[in-house]
Write an enzyme that holds these catalytic residues in place. Sequence first.
Site, PDB file in Angstrom:
ATOM      1  N   GLY A 432       0.830  -1.200   0.000  1.00  0.00           N
ATOM      2  CA  GLY A 432       0.000   0.000   0.000  1.00  0.00           C
ATOM      3  C   GLY A 432       0.861   1.245   0.000  1.00  0.00           C
ATOM      4  O   GLY A 432       2.042   1.218   0.380  1.00  0.00           O
ATOM      5  N   GLN A 433       0.267   2.356  -0.444  1.00  0.00           N
ATOM      6  CA  GLN A 433       0.980   3.629  -0.501  1.00  0.00           C
ATOM      7  C   GLN A 433       0.069   4.719   0.025  1.00  0.00           C
ATOM      8  O   GLN A 433      -1.147   4.701  -0.194  1.00  0.00           O
ATOM      9  CB  GLN A 433       1.412   3.953  -1.942  1.00  0.00           C
ATOM     10  CG  GLN A 433       2.542   3.065  -2.462  1.00  0.00           C
ATOM     11  CD  GLN A 433       2.928   3.412  -3.888  1.00  0.00           C
ATOM     12  OE1 GLN A 433       2.155   3.252  -4.806  1.00  0.00           O
ATOM     13  NE2 GLN A 433       4.139   3.886  -4.058  1.00  0.00           N
ATOM     14  N   GLY A 434       0.670   5.684   0.730  1.00  0.00           N
ATOM     15  CA  GLY A 434      -0.083   6.811   1.253  1.00  0.00           C
ATOM     16  C   GLY A 434       0.750   8.076   1.191  1.00  0.00           C
ATOM     17  O   GLY A 434       1.865   8.090   0.643  1.00  0.00           O
ATOM     18  N   GLY A 437       4.099   7.522   3.219  1.00  0.00           N
ATOM     19  CA  GLY A 437       5.100   6.506   2.887  1.00  0.00           C
ATOM     20  C   GLY A 437       4.500   5.310   2.159  1.00  0.00           C
ATOM     21  O   GLY A 437       3.329   5.314   1.775  1.00  0.00           O
ATOM     22  N   THR A 438       5.338   4.283   1.992  1.00  0.00           N
ATOM     23  CA  THR A 438       4.970   3.066   1.262  1.00  0.00           C
ATOM     24  C   THR A 438       5.215   1.858   2.160  1.00  0.00           C
ATOM     25  O   THR A 438       6.207   1.812   2.888  1.00  0.00           O
ATOM     26  CB  THR A 438       5.822   2.936  -0.019  1.00  0.00           C
ATOM     27  OG1 THR A 438       5.665   4.116  -0.807  1.00  0.00           O
ATOM     28  CG2 THR A 438       5.399   1.723  -0.829  1.00  0.00           C
ATOM     29  N   VAL A 439       4.320   0.875   2.086  1.00  0.00           N
ATOM     30  CA  VAL A 439       4.437  -0.338   2.888  1.00  0.00           C
ATOM     31  C   VAL A 439       4.759  -1.508   1.963  1.00  0.00           C
ATOM     32  O   VAL A 439       4.089  -1.709   0.953  1.00  0.00           O
ATOM     33  CB  VAL A 439       3.148  -0.629   3.676  1.00  0.00           C
ATOM     34  CG1 VAL A 439       3.296  -1.905   4.507  1.00  0.00           C
ATOM     35  CG2 VAL A 439       2.806   0.544   4.589  1.00  0.00           C
ATOM     36  N   LYS A 453       7.367  -0.438   6.613  1.00  0.00           N
ATOM     37  CA  LYS A 453       6.920   0.890   6.215  1.00  0.00           C
ATOM     38  C   LYS A 453       8.125   1.781   5.952  1.00  0.00           C
ATOM     39  O   LYS A 453       8.978   1.975   6.812  1.00  0.00           O
ATOM     40  CB  LYS A 453       6.038   1.509   7.295  1.00  0.00           C
ATOM     41  CG  LYS A 453       5.494   2.885   6.881  1.00  0.00           C
ATOM     42  CD  LYS A 453       4.533   3.458   7.903  1.00  0.00           C
ATOM     43  CE  LYS A 453       4.004   4.817   7.449  1.00  0.00           C
ATOM     44  NZ  LYS A 453       3.077   5.413   8.423  1.00  0.00           N
ATOM     45  N   ASP A 550      -5.293   9.345  13.281  1.00  0.00           N
ATOM     46  CA  ASP A 550      -5.637   9.097  11.870  1.00  0.00           C
ATOM     47  C   ASP A 550      -6.481   7.820  11.763  1.00  0.00           C
ATOM     48  O   ASP A 550      -6.184   6.923  10.986  1.00  0.00           O
ATOM     49  CB  ASP A 550      -4.385   8.986  11.017  1.00  0.00           C
ATOM     50  CG  ASP A 550      -4.671   9.126   9.519  1.00  0.00           C
ATOM     51  OD1 ASP A 550      -5.758   9.631   9.171  1.00  0.00           O
ATOM     52  OD2 ASP A 550      -3.816   8.725   8.696  1.00  0.00           O
TER      53      ASP A 550
END
Length: 759
Positions: A432-434, A437-439, A453, A550
């Site tokens: 996943g990406q947000g 950052g990226t996981v 992460k 969050d």
Amino acid sequence: MGLRKMFLELVTCVAVILSGMGAAAVAFQIAKPNCEDRCGDVEIPYPFGTTKGCYLNEDFFMRCNDSSGHPPELIAGINLTVTKISMDGELDILMYIAHQCYENGVLGYNNNPWLNYPAFTVSNTKNKFFAIGCDTYAYLNAFRNNERFSIGCMSICRSLQNVENGSCTGIGCCQVEIPKGLKNFTLDARSYRNHTNVSTFNPCGFAFVTRQEEFDFASDYLISLREKETYPMVLDWAIGDEKCETAQTKPDYVCGGNSSCENPPDGVAGYRCRCEEGYDGNPYLPHGCQDINECEADPKPCNITTSKCNNTDGNFTCICLDGYEGDGKIINGTGCRLKAGANLQSRINIIIPLAISIGLLGLFVGGSSIYCGLKRRKLIKLKEKFFEENGGLLLQQKLSINYSTSMETAKIFSVEELENATNNYDERRILGQGSYGTVYRGDLPDNKVVAIKKSKICDKSQIEQFINEVIVLTQINHRNVVKMLGCCLETEVPLLVYEFITNGTLSSHIHDKTLSSLLSWEKRLKIASETAGALAYLHSSTSVPIIHRDVKPANILLDDSYSAKVADFGTSILVPLDQIELSTLVKGTLGYLDPEYFYSSQLTEKSDVYSFGVVMAELLTGKKALCFDRPENDRSLAMFFNSAIKEDRLHQILDNQIVNDGNINVIDEVAKIAKWCLSVKGDDRPTMKEVAMELEGLRIMGKHPWVKADLFTEETEYLLGAPTHSFNIDINNASSSMITTVGLESMKNQVVKPLNDGR
């Protein structure tokens, strides 16, 4: 002498490589000028040919159909396919099989293939005669020394019981050696009793001549050979009928220049031509045998370090270099050796290049080692710098204290460990990406799967707080909170390592049509209850209270049993025990952001309660927290949800997949809890502990229907009696993702400037 030998071997190796790169294979002419030398994949050398004037005589004429790509055909009574023509006097063809087949004792298919070609002889060294069948005797009728001649054998069997694969001794299969000199033959397969007693497993008898290595008998051939037409066999060919002694005196003698005549084996009439040693090509052409340049051959005939090769017509010589003597030849020669008393200069001529080569090699190896060492040292220094800047020393100090008190501690991973675990952060491993950052999925050496992460930014001024958070988060041991396993501080931005959760995010399960159909009301209530319990634990049961900041479905993971796992603490804050609220830069996700926190920048645990209320609304409606496709006043799900409850139209916005007559009362109660959480003022909202208790009670009522629903409803209404407020969030997304207008119900049209959070 040892150094000289090493140098000579080195030069030899280089020379061999260079000569191999430059040498090209010589293509000798095999057909007459202006004649085709190939038909399909088969080479056609003279004396054979496919058009008039290109073959020696009619015995060597072959039909070729270029358009079909079919191999050439030998015209010999019947057309036989040619597969190879050898200059050694052999012709490979596909010869037909003789069949005699019966049906109910009546003769059906029968053929007797023949070869009427006196110029060629059946090769007795390459072929054998075979007969196949259980009621079969077969003949090969031919001419030998101009007289009729026959060979044959008998193959008998009453059943398959005694038939052995690989055995050809007369039981299902018999074979006969081919005598020398057979020509113009016919194949004949016959039956004793018309196969009446063996027709079920052998309705036919077969006879053929083939290369002996091409055929290995198997019992299924007793039937399957009916489907086969040909087998490969070999013919011997030669020129004319006379031996070399006589043929060389005749005007039609065909052996060309630089060739010699030789007699074929016994039984084969005529003569053959062969290129003399040192020549290669087609000896049947006038100038077909051409000189071979032995100096370009591989391996080399001369020692190139001590001699020079000189090609001559049909031969070669090796000329030794100055200071050496001998014939220079490697094979069947003496080579070149140093002359006795050779002058010192010749040795110097060898030593100097050798010394230069060794020196250059040493410089190259040494320089490379120094460069690699400096680069490795620079990399180590850089990792040490990042480790210190990211609080590695502080973390080690705190871990040592925790270790002494037997507390569970975080593991510090090396950068190499995580690079290996993610295959150097391969894009195919992204989970996943947000915005933060990226996981990545990672596989540790102990086969443990983790989530890694990789953040995009890191505030160096908050390193001490970050280290404290790592320590606290690794000590969290709650079944509904994703476990942090450790971190890596050797990169510019720290990497965090979490346990791997298998079933993706709650967001994907709510908003994907296929997945949402599997998310029943019981599962949704379970997820809501477990998430509330996890947040309540973070707020009130950890050593230092933690505000997630969050909370949203994208940060709630599900395992295979649909148990909730609260994740992503990238924006979380640890709250000192003596503080109720914190003044911070506003962070969170639009649509889930507490309006009171957004307006005042004062963060409390009630901010998480509001965000959780939006999550509950998503679980109930299946709608997104923020949607610009809805009317302006309903873009925020929180406002839309509260308005629907206030106007008594909740049932119109519920997700149709979850509603039934048996759960509508529970859904109404959950909706009231969600509305309570979405109160505009934080003081009007419940604590997460209260929410968790209410939801768990509703789950118990669902599991145990004998619980009095009216008593539970009465209690819930009492708890939910606090006044509620609504708020509006108006977003202008034309040029950025920032919130541009925020208002409480009493300040609905007031414009507020965006907060600068320093990002």
